[in-house]
Design an enzyme around this catalytic site. Structure first.
Site, PDB file in Angstrom:
ATOM      1  N   THR A  99     -30.884 -26.864  61.382  1.00 35.50           N
ATOM      2  CA  THR A  99     -29.826 -25.957  61.358  1.00 35.50           C
ATOM      3  C   THR A  99     -29.846 -24.477  61.087  1.00 35.50           C
ATOM      4  O   THR A  99     -28.979 -23.891  61.693  1.00 35.50           O
ATOM      5  CB  THR A  99     -28.768 -26.665  60.130  1.00 35.50           C
ATOM      6  OG1 THR A  99     -28.590 -27.781  60.355  1.00 35.50           O
ATOM      7  CG2 THR A  99     -27.513 -25.825  59.800  1.00 35.50           C
ATOM      8  N   ASP A 101     -33.728 -30.474  66.623  1.00 39.38           N
ATOM      9  CA  ASP A 101     -32.997 -31.167  65.669  1.00 39.38           C
ATOM     10  C   ASP A 101     -34.327 -31.971  64.862  1.00 39.38           C
ATOM     11  O   ASP A 101     -34.824 -32.677  65.736  1.00 39.38           O
ATOM     12  CB  ASP A 101     -31.843 -31.865  65.912  1.00 39.38           C
ATOM     13  CG  ASP A 101     -30.955 -32.608  64.815  1.00 39.38           C
ATOM     14  OD1 ASP A 101     -29.868 -32.164  64.746  1.00 39.38           O
ATOM     15  OD2 ASP A 101     -31.706 -33.286  64.043  1.00 39.38           O
ATOM     16  N   SER A 102     -34.242 -31.876  63.707  1.00 40.81           N
ATOM     17  CA  SER A 102     -35.533 -32.630  62.969  1.00 40.81           C
ATOM     18  C   SER A 102     -35.396 -34.224  63.292  1.00 40.81           C
ATOM     19  O   SER A 102     -36.443 -34.808  62.811  1.00 40.81           O
ATOM     20  CB  SER A 102     -35.884 -32.169  61.728  1.00 40.81           C
ATOM     21  OG  SER A 102     -34.896 -32.906  60.670  1.00 40.81           O
ATOM     22  N   SER A 103     -34.207 -34.699  63.606  1.00 43.40           N
ATOM     23  CA  SER A 103     -33.901 -36.095  63.859  1.00 43.40           C
ATOM     24  C   SER A 103     -34.999 -36.793  64.954  1.00 43.40           C
ATOM     25  O   SER A 103     -35.308 -37.797  65.088  1.00 43.40           O
ATOM     26  CB  SER A 103     -32.628 -36.583  64.172  1.00 43.40           C
ATOM     27  OG  SER A 103     -31.749 -36.036  63.154  1.00 43.40           O
ATOM     28  N   THR A 134     -33.440 -30.115  57.928  1.00 47.63           N
ATOM     29  CA  THR A 134     -33.684 -30.762  56.637  1.00 47.63           C
ATOM     30  C   THR A 134     -33.567 -32.177  56.557  1.00 47.63           C
ATOM     31  O   THR A 134     -34.273 -32.817  55.960  1.00 47.63           O
ATOM     32  CB  THR A 134     -32.445 -30.493  55.709  1.00 47.63           C
ATOM     33  OG1 THR A 134     -31.082 -30.798  56.252  1.00 47.63           O
ATOM     34  CG2 THR A 134     -32.312 -29.034  55.452  1.00 47.63           C
ATOM     35  N   ASP A 135     -33.122 -32.902  57.961  1.00 49.58           N
ATOM     36  CA  ASP A 135     -33.055 -34.472  57.752  1.00 49.58           C
ATOM     37  C   ASP A 135     -34.104 -34.998  57.665  1.00 49.58           C
ATOM     38  O   ASP A 135     -34.148 -35.841  56.714  1.00 49.58           O
ATOM     39  CB  ASP A 135     -32.288 -34.663  59.115  1.00 49.58           C
ATOM     40  CG  ASP A 135     -30.920 -34.417  59.295  1.00 49.58           C
ATOM     41  OD1 ASP A 135     -30.335 -34.046  58.279  1.00 49.58           O
ATOM     42  OD2 ASP A 135     -30.466 -34.575  60.507  1.00 49.58           O
TER      43      ASP A 135
END
Ligand code: ASP
Length: 365
Positions: free
Chosen positions: A37, A81-83, A113-114
């Site tokens: 993010t 995106d860390s996903s 952050t995920d």
């Protein structure tokens, strides 16, 4: 001081000429941008958040130029995106740090952050003999937004990564810095998807708190015992699963999970201090799995506290069958540790022994 921008364009990762040693005697920090993010913008067409190029982030934080530091940056491409993080991304990050290890005093990883707590845990195991700071941070609001938490998170992370005492890094371990607190990375959990205080570490104290000053809790900071040169272990085995117990779990579901072809390890998320239903079928199923050579690691679903097998009847059987106690480890630390140990070519008993021991302060022995 200039926050120089160096972009890595190719996978798995590409190095540039940021190997040049700094001759001005100032401390130096390498910022590694992976996505998340902190660097996202809203796509006008869909309204969803997606990563942008890193130069926009540094434009948003001119304050970094006021530090008396050498700061350089690296972008792991593509930013994600860390996903979407997986072991190959962890390996990329670790190799990038290793490559530039002797040129910088500390490292800051900008990360979504995920899954930040998983990456922090995995990295902590990968590095042996670490004596410099690796600080992961990110934000809940993109850095270009007015109320962003990203600026403070980034600025203080850089300050901590550069911090030295008697010529040595103040915090020579893999940490997460978020919302004024520095945590041991492998003790941290993402606990809220909206609050700026997105992380916590229930079973281990903060390593530092940033207020008017940054107050370090020296006695809680991990120092690698071995003073040899930095080593990076880059193998993971992903034949693992996290199996969360719930009242009413059904025999055929439980059985099929433990019979997944190739399965080598299970993080069994149990109730309270490590308890499961007393059903005979469940214990027999676990026994059969262990007999086949599958490692079963008992982790509590609770946010705090620890597994104590044998405290209740409902966990005594697990102890007898050879389930390993994960004590006070988080699920994030446990599953990455299992993947890491299974990837190291160790035998069953060795993996079992290390699961129960502290590798990098992730478990209280
Ligand atoms: N989905 C984002 C990520 O983990 C959320 C964040 O960065 O906070 O990459």
């Amino acid at each position: 001081m200039h926050a120089n921008y160096l972009e890595f364009n190719k996978l798995p990762y590409q190095s540039t000429n940021c190997m040049a040693k700094f001759k001005n005697g100032k401390s130096s920090v390498l910022i590694i941008y992976t996505g998340g993010t902190i660097g996202m913008v809203q796509r006008p067409s869909t309204g969803t958040l997606a990563p942008v190029k890193f130069e926009h982030i540094l434009d948003e934080v001119p304050e970094l130029n006021k530090f008396n530091l050498n700061i350089k940056t690296v972008v792991l491409s593509p930013v994600i995106d860390s996903s979407n993080m997986n072991p190959s991304n962890w390996i990329n990050i670790a190799r990038t740090i290793k490559k530039h290890y002797s040129d910088f005093d500390g490292f800051v990883i900008l990360h979504g952050t995920d899954t930040m707590a998983y990456t922090a845990s995995a990295l902590s195991y990968m590095f042996e003999n670490l004596y410099k700071s690796i600080i992961l941070t990110g934000s809940q609001l993109p850095i270009g937004t007015l109320r962003t938490d990203g600026k403070e998170n980034l600025i203080t992370s850089v300050e901590i990564a550069a911090a030295q005492k008697n010529g040595k890094s103040r915090v020579p371990e893999v940490c997460i810095y978020f919302d004024f607190k520095l945590y041991r990375g492998n003790r941290t959990v993402k606990r809220d998807s909206e609050l700026f205080s997105a992380f916590h570490s229930v079973n281990y104290p903060e390593l530092a708190v940033a207020g008017v000053d940054i107050n370090y809790s020296n006695k809680f900071i991990y120092h690698s015992e071995n003073k040899g040169i930095l080593k990076v272990n880059t193998n993971f085995d992903d034949n693992v699963v996290i199996l969360k117990m719930f009242p009413g779990i059904n025999k055929s579901v439980f059985n099929s999970i433990l019979n997944i072809p190739g399965l080598k390890g299970v993080v069994l998320e149990t109730f309270g201090s490590g308890n499961v239903p007393s059903s005979r079928w469940l214990i027999n199923c676990i026994k059969r799995a262990i007999k086949k050579g599958i490692l079963i690691l008992n982790i509590t679903q609770c946010e705090g506290g620890r597994v104590v097998m044998g405290q209740y009847e409902t966990s005594a059987e697990l102890l007898k069958t050879g389930v390993v106690s994960g004590k006070d480890m988080t699920s994030e630390a446990a599953v990455t540790k299992l993947m890491f140990l299974l990837g190291q070519g160790l035998n069953y008993d060795e993996v079992k022994m290390y699961l129960n021991k502290s590798l990098r302060g992730e478990i209280s022995e």
